[in-house]
Enzyme design. Structure first.
Site, PDB file in Angstrom:
ATOM      1  N   HIS A  31       0.768  -1.518   0.029  1.00 37.86           N
ATOM      2  CA  HIS A  31       0.175  -0.280  -0.201  1.00 37.86           C
ATOM      3  C   HIS A  31       0.716   1.325   0.176  1.00 37.86           C
ATOM      4  O   HIS A  31       0.672   2.390  -0.557  1.00 37.86           O
ATOM      5  CB  HIS A  31      -0.607  -0.060   1.479  1.00 37.86           C
TER       6      HIS A  31
ATOM      7  N   HIS B  98      -9.988   2.907  -0.629  1.00 39.86           N
ATOM      8  CA  HIS B  98     -10.939   2.781   0.501  1.00 39.86           C
ATOM      9  C   HIS B  98     -11.439   1.412   0.417  1.00 39.86           C
ATOM     10  O   HIS B  98     -12.172   1.507   0.726  1.00 39.86           O
ATOM     11  CB  HIS B  98     -11.228   3.751   1.186  1.00 39.86           C
TER      12      HIS B  98
END
Length: 739
Positions: free
Chosen positions: A54, A100
């Protein structure tokens, strides 16, 4: 209280505690080598989060390098909070999209809300005022109670945050497919405006300058959120709810105003959002980008929970926080400015020359790590890639035209498919008019927002047909970029650049990595051809549930420049008597189509083809015709084919319909999803000028009968549909499924 004793360096190694944090044996050995010793618990945490996919893109970097990232208008490409593109008159547009997904699968309201909050911070950390929000959402089928819950909560979360903060949510897309059932996708995009001289970078320059923490206090929410986003969802993911942060849009509204005022001060050296990996990423990245180091005193971090350890403070992803570097001696001005907005601004460290990130707590040094090692030296993996087994099978299929008995019933059924149906239920919850700059509201091909103080507008859209990309990642990747550009052009805009959100399954599976490589190849080729460089974006891997991956979904967020607001064009018919034109040829292409999915319950075969030379030529012709004032309405032909596109143009108008004649085999003429097509209407007096400028075929005219009638080449009626009935079916589909 977290007064449990932290494991010591030897325990961390021997009990492989680093593996629970997401580091491999090889990575832990690298950390040991970099430090020349075993890391302590806090240091292990810093590396585990900064070296996660990430934060580091360690699995995707080799692929991302293929994207074109420069262009004559690009002022800032990938690498900062958001990309920046020049729009003339000393102004620029700043935009970025982020995912998200994992938080939204577990805590959909807060997951979606904080996704919006985070992307807004990325934009105003560059010095820009956010002017618009968009989103791209994927869910399973609405028949499932779990999916209904996720859909309703995600939309409520986006609305709750965006509406409170006073930034209009002007556009987006929602698609429904079974593969997203356990792993929805929530991609949020923010667009901002800036004057060139106000552009700020997230860099910590100037030894001795002060590092300050501004905004909300730090709690235990979101610890290891970045690591959580770098693994597959499973039944035990529910236990990770603490990793989902909670957003406070009112706090963020104050933070925007305070930061935009701060940017006008010459005291500010650098500014960065505390996003994924919180204090760790903001401090390490700001130091590394400037070639400097940072010392921080963690006792000074505003804390909203007692007994927080250095590890917890560094890894917390509490929302609405920024890290700033200011000139030494100017701290009080900053404190006063933030106090005016009721926000904290505290001195917590300083910039150093030795490129080290040093953390102190209770008088002791608790971590000492090279900033570059965290921010730049994550290992890069060239993952094995293998063509997906299904691909060759799909490519060899002989494609047959689906059997359709009743064209009118089929059109009505398509209009009620949730992916095609009106998304009014969604965008009615969003305030898309706040700030009163919205020129084209949700529901047309692209949204348009006025550039205040000028006659210019920004057109913006998010696009990605994941089904095409699943069938053929490279061709589908080209189509995603081309369709975004087509939507911008149909709205009167010149495509400028894209931000991307690459949503894929587990990159450790060679077939998934092949999807990533091929779709990026296709997107890169289209970006070069259409001259829309990639100025930033986000990678979201491990979108799987119980081993089943989502469709490859590299979402494209595109912004275009409307040179003069009088060029703004929308998709609905304008007046009876206008001529209807179709641009582009229709082939019997049904692979991945809405019709195929509706009739067979699954998709298979070859995706529609695309010729980028032809796409570019058509887009240029259409844009030139719009700018010359020859076009009344323009609509991109997408899901559901020509019958749906013509119906949508009628549904958006009031009391108008159309009579058209389409050549060729009826099912393909009505419902095939061939690319590079437009439905355009033109005033009768502009017929000659338009036909000179654009290669198009006149197929009929706009009527005031409130009916859409489509004939075949023998003039036999294929279908006649009442526009009010179509509108009712199209608008009622999603609310009806939610009941």
């Amino acid at each position: 209280m977290s007064l449990m004793l932290e494991p010591n360096p030897t325990q961390i190694k021997e009990e492989r505690i680093y593996a629970e944090m997401g580091l491999t044996d090889e990575e832990f050995a690298m950390v040991e080598k970099i430090l020349g010793r075993l890391p302590n618990y806090t240091e292990t945490g810093l590396f585990s989060v900064m070296w996660s996919e990430h934060c580091s893109y360690k699995n995707s970097k080799p692929v991302l390098r293929k994207f074109p990232t420069t262009g004559e208008r690009v002022l800032q490409g990938p690498g900062e909070g958001a990309g920046i593109v020049d729009i003339g008159d000393n102004q620029a547009v700043v935009f970025k999209m982020e995912s998200h997904n994992h938080p939204s699968a577990i805590e959909p309201y807060q997951g979606a809300a904080t996704g919006v909050g985070g992307i807004i911070r990325d934009v105003f950390s560059m010095g820009a005022r956010p002017v618009a929000l968009l989103n791209s959402l994927r869910f399973g089928e609405l028949q499932s109670p779990r999916v209904k819950y996720l859909f309703e909560e995600v939309v409520a979360g986006i609305a709750g945050y965006g509406n409170c903060i006073g930034i209009p949510t002007v556009g987006g897309e929602v698609q429904f497919d079974p593969c997203y059932e356990g792993n929805p996708l929530v991609n949020a995009m923010c667009v901002g405006l800036i004057n060139h001289e106000d552009i700020k970078k997230g860099q910590a320059h100037g030894a001795g300058n002060t590092v300050m923490y501004v905004g909300a206090s730090t709690g235990r929410d979101g610890i290891h959120g970045a690591t959580f986003a770098s693994e597959e969802l499973s039944e035990s993911s529910e236990a990770k709810r603490p990793a989902v942060q909670v957003g406070d849009p009112f706090m963020e509204k104050l933070l925007i105003e305070a930061c935009l005022e701060l940017i006008q001060l010459d005291a500010l050296v650098g500014i960065q959002d505390m996003g994924a990996a919180g204090l760790t990423s903001s401090s390490a990245e700001m130091a590394s980008k400037a070639g400097m180091g940072i010392e921080m005193y963690l006792d000074d971090v505003p804390q909203r929970e007692t007994g927080m350890t250095p590890y917890e403070m560094m890894l917390s992803e509490s929302q609405e926080r920024m890290l700033i570097v200011v000139k030494k001696g100017r701290e009080q001005e900053i404190v006063d400015l933030f106090e005016k907005y009721g926000l904290a601004a505290v001195t917590m460290g300083k910039v150093t020359e030795d490129k080290m990130l040093r953390l102190f707590h209770k008088g002791e040094m608790v971590a000492e790590v090279p900033a570059d090692a965290l921010a730049e030296e994550a290992p890069i993996y060239h993952k094995p890639s293998k063509e997906a087994a299904y691909f060759a099978e799909f490519q060899q299929m002989k494609m047959e035209t689906p059997k359709v008995e009743n064209y009118k019933e089929t059109l009505f059924a398509l209009l009620q498919q949730p992916t095609i149906a009106s998304k009014e239920w969604v965008y009615d919850q969003y305030d898309y008019q706040v700030r009163t700059s919205t020129v084209v509201t949700p529901g047309s091909d692209a949204a348009v927002v006025r550039v205040r103080g000028t006659e210019k507008g920004l057109a913006m859209t998010t696009d990605c047909n994941s089904r095409y990309i699943y069938l053929d990642p490279e061709v589908g990747g080209k189509i995603a970029v081309a369709e975004a550009a087509r939507n911008i052009v149909c709205s009167g805009g010149e495509p400028l650049a894209i931000t991307d959100c690459l949503n894929f399954g587990n990159p450790e599976k060679p077939e998934i990595f092949w999807q990533i490589e091929k779709s990026v190849d296709g997107m890169s080729e289209a970006c070069r051809m259409l001259q829309t460089p990639v100025i930033g974006g986000n990678v979201s891997m491990y979108n799987e549930r119980s081993g089943e991956a989502v469709y490859p979904t590299p979402t494209v967020g595109m912004v275009g420049l409307v040179h003069d607001l009088k060029h703004v064009t929308t998709q609905e018919f304008k007046q009876a008597g206008d001529l209807v034109y179709v641009i582009g040829e229709t082939k019997a292409e049904f692979g991945g189509s809405e019709l195929q999915k509706m009739l067979h319950g699954k998709i298979f075969g070859q995706s529609p083809s695309i010729d980028l030379d032809v796409e570019l030529k058509r887009q240029k012709q259409v844009l030139a015709a719009i700018q010359a004032g020859l076009v009344q309405s323009a609509h991109d032909v997408a899901e559901g084919g020509l019958a749906v596109a013509i119906s949508e143009s009628a549904i958006g108008a009031n009391g108008l319909g159309a009579t058209v004649k389409l050549d060729g085999e009826a099912t393909a003429a009505l419902f095939a999803e061939s690319q590079s097509r437009f439905v355009i209407t033109v005033k009768r007096e502009n017929k000659e000028a338009f036909e000179k400028a654009v290669e198009a075929i006149q197929v009929g005219e706009v009527t005031n009968t409130n009916e859409v009638t489509i004939h075949n080449e023998k003039n036999e009626v294929l279908l006649t549909a009442n526009v009010d009935e179509m509108r009712k079916a199209w608008k009622g589909a999603i609310p009806c499924l939610l009941k």
